[in-house]
Scaffold this active site. Structure first.
Site, PDB file in Angstrom:
ATOM      1  N   GLY A   1       0.494 -14.217 -16.063  1.00 40.10           N
ATOM      2  CA  GLY A   1      -0.219 -13.720 -14.902  1.00 40.10           C
ATOM      3  C   GLY A   1      -1.629 -13.308 -15.283  1.00 40.10           C
ATOM      4  O   GLY A   1      -1.891 -12.969 -16.447  1.00 40.10           O
ATOM      5  N   GLN A  31      -9.607  -8.976 -14.401  1.00 37.56           N
ATOM      6  CA  GLN A  31      -9.493  -9.255 -15.834  1.00 37.56           C
ATOM      7  C   GLN A  31     -10.504 -10.298 -16.309  1.00 37.56           C
ATOM      8  O   GLN A  31     -10.688 -10.476 -17.512  1.00 37.56           O
ATOM      9  CB  GLN A  31      -8.083  -9.725 -16.176  1.00 37.56           C
ATOM     10  CG  GLN A  31      -7.014  -8.644 -16.028  1.00 37.56           C
ATOM     11  CD  GLN A  31      -5.649  -9.153 -16.404  1.00 37.56           C
ATOM     12  OE1 GLN A  31      -4.954  -9.747 -15.576  1.00 37.56           O
ATOM     13  NE2 GLN A  31      -5.259  -8.944 -17.648  1.00 37.56           N
ATOM     14  N   CYS A  59      -0.065  -6.905 -21.569  1.00 35.16           N
ATOM     15  CA  CYS A  59      -1.205  -7.272 -20.729  1.00 35.16           C
ATOM     16  C   CYS A  59      -2.261  -7.943 -21.588  1.00 35.16           C
ATOM     17  O   CYS A  59      -2.563  -7.469 -22.696  1.00 35.16           O
ATOM     18  CB  CYS A  59      -1.779  -6.010 -20.072  1.00 35.16           C
ATOM     19  SG  CYS A  59      -3.188  -6.311 -18.982  1.00 35.16           S
ATOM     20  N   LEU A  60      -2.817  -9.037 -21.088  1.00 35.56           N
ATOM     21  CA  LEU A  60      -3.844  -9.758 -21.852  1.00 35.56           C
ATOM     22  C   LEU A  60      -5.081  -8.899 -22.092  1.00 35.56           C
ATOM     23  O   LEU A  60      -5.810  -9.115 -23.063  1.00 35.56           O
ATOM     24  CB  LEU A  60      -4.228 -11.046 -21.122  1.00 35.56           C
ATOM     25  CG  LEU A  60      -3.125 -12.102 -21.006  1.00 35.56           C
ATOM     26  CD1 LEU A  60      -3.617 -13.284 -20.170  1.00 35.56           C
ATOM     27  CD2 LEU A  60      -2.659 -12.571 -22.378  1.00 35.56           C
ATOM     28  N   HIS A  83       2.769  -6.313 -11.457  1.00 33.20           N
ATOM     29  CA  HIS A  83       1.810  -6.039 -12.531  1.00 33.20           C
ATOM     30  C   HIS A  83       0.414  -6.529 -12.147  1.00 33.20           C
ATOM     31  O   HIS A  83      -0.573  -5.787 -12.290  1.00 33.20           O
ATOM     32  CB  HIS A  83       2.290  -6.735 -13.814  1.00 33.20           C
ATOM     33  CG  HIS A  83       1.404  -6.555 -14.995  1.00 33.20           C
ATOM     34  ND1 HIS A  83       1.762  -5.821 -16.104  1.00 33.20           N
ATOM     35  CD2 HIS A  83       0.145  -7.012 -15.258  1.00 33.20           C
ATOM     36  CE1 HIS A  83       0.783  -5.845 -16.981  1.00 33.20           C
ATOM     37  NE2 HIS A  83      -0.215  -6.575 -16.489  1.00 33.20           N
ATOM     38  N   GLU A  84       0.336  -7.756 -11.644  1.00 31.73           N
ATOM     39  CA  GLU A  84      -0.971  -8.318 -11.276  1.00 31.73           C
ATOM     40  C   GLU A  84      -1.523  -7.671 -10.008  1.00 31.73           C
ATOM     41  O   GLU A  84      -2.736  -7.440  -9.892  1.00 31.73           O
ATOM     42  CB  GLU A  84      -0.869  -9.837 -11.102  1.00 31.73           C
ATOM     43  CG  GLU A  84      -0.363 -10.584 -12.326  1.00 31.73           C
ATOM     44  CD  GLU A  84      -1.134 -10.269 -13.600  1.00 31.73           C
ATOM     45  OE1 GLU A  84      -2.341  -9.946 -13.522  1.00 31.73           O
ATOM     46  OE2 GLU A  84      -0.518 -10.332 -14.680  1.00 31.73           O
ATOM     47  N   HIS A 116      -3.332  -4.606 -10.824  1.00 30.60           N
ATOM     48  CA  HIS A 116      -4.697  -4.858 -11.319  1.00 30.60           C
ATOM     49  C   HIS A 116      -5.710  -4.858 -10.173  1.00 30.60           C
ATOM     50  O   HIS A 116      -6.831  -4.368 -10.332  1.00 30.60           O
ATOM     51  CB  HIS A 116      -4.764  -6.202 -12.039  1.00 30.60           C
ATOM     52  CG  HIS A 116      -4.455  -6.139 -13.497  1.00 30.60           C
ATOM     53  ND1 HIS A 116      -5.184  -5.395 -14.402  1.00 30.60           N
ATOM     54  CD2 HIS A 116      -3.480  -6.748 -14.222  1.00 30.60           C
ATOM     55  CE1 HIS A 116      -4.686  -5.547 -15.617  1.00 30.60           C
ATOM     56  NE2 HIS A 116      -3.650  -6.361 -15.543  1.00 30.60           N
TER      57      HIS A 116
END
Length: 199
Positions: free
Chosen positions: A52, A57, A115-116, A157-158, A161
């Protein structure tokens, strides 16, 4: 001759950048170069082996994120599939624009998340088992769908963000204290990844 343009991978914004804490704005189909941005986000996510990625991000404060839970299904063993996916669900790939969660199950479950933007930190997060969400796809067609298990978790999660919320914000104060040194290193650029990052 038709020109073929290479989709460029974007640098992923690292923890500590204020853009990750901003609430994102809704958009419409007139948003500049939105199709190109969506393509770049998919390419960036896949290049970083993620499941994701949200627009903030990559530095864009708009309500946009992409999700691929198929990769999670395919990499799970049979026991994990039965525990984390409902019957008949083999994951999905979707673009979410102007998403709004309109329902959550009372049932919750804990699972490890990463998380990236916060590399090398993985912790258990409690989330609803299922959600119902309204959103526009990449063609700006409206949908209302219910998702379960791993797919619902990635979406939540996304979605967070786009509201300026990180998964570590959902951890206990003690857990956050335990990872504070790692977080400081990420903020200072002292982290190594196989994808480009931007402080």
């Amino acid at each position: 001759m038709r020109q073929i343009l290479k989709v460029m991978k974007l640098p992923i914004i690292a923890y500590g950048n204020k853009v990750l804490k901003e609430e994102c704005n809704p958009i419409d189909s007139t948003h500049p170069e939105i199709d190109s941005l969506i393509n770049q986000m998919w390419e960036t996510m896949e290049g970083a082996y993620g499941c994701g990625l949200a627009a903030p991000q990559v530095g864009e404060t708009i309500q946009l994120f992409v999700v691929d839970s198929i990769v999670m299904y395919e990499n799970a063993d049979e026991k994990e599939r039965k525990a984390n996916f409902v019957e008949g669900d083999k994951g999905m790939r979707e673009t979410f624009i102007n998403a709004r969660i309109i329902g959550k199950s009372d049932e919750t479950w804990d699972e490890i998340e990463g998380c990236l933007s916060i590399p090398d930190i993985f912790r258990r997060v409690t989330r609803p088992w299922s959600i119902t969400i309204e959103y526009l796809d990449r063609d700006f067609k409206p949908h209302t769908k219910t998702f379960y298990g791993t797919t619902a978790r990635i979406i939540q999660h996304e979605y967070d963000h786009t509201r300026g919320v990180l998964f570590i914000d959902r951890l206990s104060s003690l857990t956050r204290k335990l990872i504070s040194t790692k977080l400081t290193k990420i903020m200072n650029g002292k982290v190594f990844t196989d994808y480009r990052m931007k402080p």
